[in-house]
Design an enzyme around this catalytic site. Structure first.
Site, PDB file in Angstrom:
ATOM      1  N   GLY A 130       0.845  -1.178   0.000  1.00  0.00           N
ATOM      2  CA  GLY A 130       0.000   0.000   0.000  1.00  0.00           C
ATOM      3  C   GLY A 130       0.882   1.229   0.000  1.00  0.00           C
ATOM      4  N   ILE A 156      -9.283  -0.657  -5.821  1.00  0.00           N
ATOM      5  CA  ILE A 156      -9.147   0.122  -7.058  1.00  0.00           C
ATOM      6  C   ILE A 156     -10.442   0.881  -7.362  1.00  0.00           C
ATOM      7  CG2 ILE A 156      -8.559   0.039  -9.509  1.00  0.00           C
ATOM      8  CD1 ILE A 156      -6.260  -0.721  -7.467  1.00  0.00           C
ATOM      9  N   ASP A 241       1.142  13.324  -7.706  1.00  0.00           N
ATOM     10  CA  ASP A 241       1.371  14.755  -7.440  1.00  0.00           C
ATOM     11  C   ASP A 241       0.135  15.571  -7.767  1.00  0.00           C
ATOM     12  OD1 ASP A 241       3.825  15.077  -6.347  1.00  0.00           O
ATOM     13  OD2 ASP A 241       4.777  15.987  -8.097  1.00  0.00           O
ATOM     14  N   GLY A 243      -2.917  14.344  -8.393  1.00  0.00           N
ATOM     15  CA  GLY A 243      -4.060  13.824  -7.656  1.00  0.00           C
ATOM     16  C   GLY A 243      -4.127  14.368  -6.242  1.00  0.00           C
ATOM     17  N   GLU A 364      -4.378   8.051  -1.993  1.00  0.00           N
ATOM     18  CA  GLU A 364      -3.353   8.828  -2.705  1.00  0.00           C
ATOM     19  C   GLU A 364      -2.239   9.274  -1.762  1.00  0.00           C
ATOM     20  OE1 GLU A 364      -4.525  11.294  -5.917  1.00  0.00           O
ATOM     21  OE2 GLU A 364      -6.387  10.199  -6.248  1.00  0.00           O
ATOM     22  N   GLN A 368       0.728  10.185   6.848  1.00  0.00           N
ATOM     23  CA  GLN A 368       2.090   9.824   7.281  1.00  0.00           C
ATOM     24  C   GLN A 368       3.053   9.741   6.087  1.00  0.00           C
ATOM     25  OE1 GLN A 368      -0.804   8.488   8.571  1.00  0.00           O
ATOM     26  NE2 GLN A 368      -0.482   9.804  10.355  1.00  0.00           N
TER      27      GLN A 368
END
Length: 384
Positions: A130, A156, A241, A243, A364, A368
């Site tokens: 992930g 997805i 970037d 998104g 996206e 963290q």
């Protein structure tokens, strides 16, 4: 960069009216049926929403980043699932092809994406990768004029509706990190491609996600994005970037909607003989929310302008995504509090929004991951 303020103003006015009159009244229907109504999808097509960010040469509106975030501020004021339906065509589902695809790939796919004839999905996340996306295990092995893809992709967005998938797969098993990853365009009807059952999520009913499974899926070599192996991860990062900035803008719009609902409630709800908006502790929550929304909006617009100027905004995109989505979570919490017990029942939109906006801090790139990206960029710049 706003190319023509008058044209943008007309577009935003149209969208504002569409959100207020067509989408907001049908939010409950969307949540109850877990589906975007077919007539709403038709209106998306008529308004050109599937091609907002795609170049005019391919049938889109060709919005700049600054124009796009202004549109996202408007679209954010309603259930996120509405925007999600056409969002992948403007963002993660198409940007890889637009930025790094061959001209033949662009000519073939982008007009169909812009019209909404095709929906698209972005296949990066896997069951075991992930946040650590570069460790993905899906493989693409060259076999003559084809690549054979095997693996599973998870969570997805729009996968149940998509006609094409941008798929990240490892073409060079000897390179363990990001350098061995390539990007492919895979069509839905390709033999060996199947979908898992739809995920049952905390919120965002009507926005569908599921596993995408590749079992010896043979993909023509000319479906390799850009025709070059090993640059897929770089493509993915460029996609994210953009998104991230878009999600930040949607978070601002959602926070503005929640705050407006809470303000109206506080003006109507009476306790101790007066509207609760007259109490200073309620006013503090309203004011804190207003200030944070303003700060996030300024960040998003500034980062968008810098991207339009051709600057590298990796850090600014992560800053905006981190601050705006966390801000949105705080505003959601305060707005439930202002509603009191009423905020915990589904009669009021805030109960649904509270669950819906939780996702913004996760997809996206989690908060963290944004912190890591920002700090690593700072350290890299300090060393140069």
């Amino acid at each position: 960069m706003i190319r023509d303020p008058e044209t943008l103003h007309l577009l935003l006015e149209t969208l504002q009216q569409f959100v207020n009159e067509a989408l907001i009244p049908r939010e409950n229907e969307l949540a109850e049926t877990d589906d975007v109504p077919a007539d709403i999808v038709s209106q998306f097509r008529e308004l050109g929403l599937f091609g907002l960010t795609l170049p005019e040469a391919y049938g889109g509106l060709g919005l700049t980043m600054e124009e796009e975030v202004n549109v996202a501020f408007e679209l954010g004021r309603t259930s996120p699932a509405f925007r999600s339906y056409f969002g992948t065509n403007n963002g993660i589902g198409s940007i890889g092809i637009l930025l790094d695809g061959t001209e033949a790939q662009k000519q073939h796919y982008l007009p169909k994406l812009a019209s909404g004839e095709l929906l698209s999905s972005f296949c990066l996340t896997e069951p075991d990768s992930g946040s650590d996306a570069a460790s993905l295990k899906t493989t693409a092995v060259r076999d003559g004029d084809h690549y054979v893809i095997n693996g599973t992709k998870r969570f997805i967005t729009n996968a149940p509706h998509a006609g094409i998938y941008t798929v990240m797969a490892r073409t060079n098993p000897d390179i363990k990190g990001s350098g061995g990853i390539s990007a492919f365009i895979v069509e839905r009807n390709t033999p060996g491609l199947s979908l898992g059952k739809r995920d049952h999520k905390m919120g965002q009913k009507g926005a569908h996600t599921c596993d995408v499974i590749f079992d010896n899926v043979r993909v023509p070599a000319d479906q390799l994005i850009g025709g070059v192996e090993g640059v897929g991860f770089k493509t993915a990062m460029k996609v994210l970037d953009k998104g991230r900035l878009h999600i930040a803008a949607v978070s601002v719009g959602a926070a503005e909607r929640m705050l407006n609902d809470a303000l109206l409630y506080a003006l109507e709800r009476k306790q101790f003989g007066q509207p609760i908006a007259e109490f200073q502790l309620i006013q503090a929550m309203l004011a804190d929310s207003k200030a944070e929304i303003y700060a996030a909006r300024c960040m998003v617009v500034d980062a968008a302008r810098k991207r339009d100027e051709g600057l590298n905004i990796g850090t600014e995109a992560s800053c905006s995504k981190m601050f705006a989505t966390e801000m949105c979570g705080r505003v959601a919490d305060r707005c439930v509090q202002i509603h009191g017990g009423a905020g915990y029942v589904s009669e009021y939109a805030i109960e649904r929004f509270y669950r819906d906006v939780r996702l913004f801090r996760l997809y996206e790139g989690t908060t963290q991951i944004q912190q890591l990206v920002i700090a690593r960029n700072m350290i890299r710049e300090a060393k140069h």
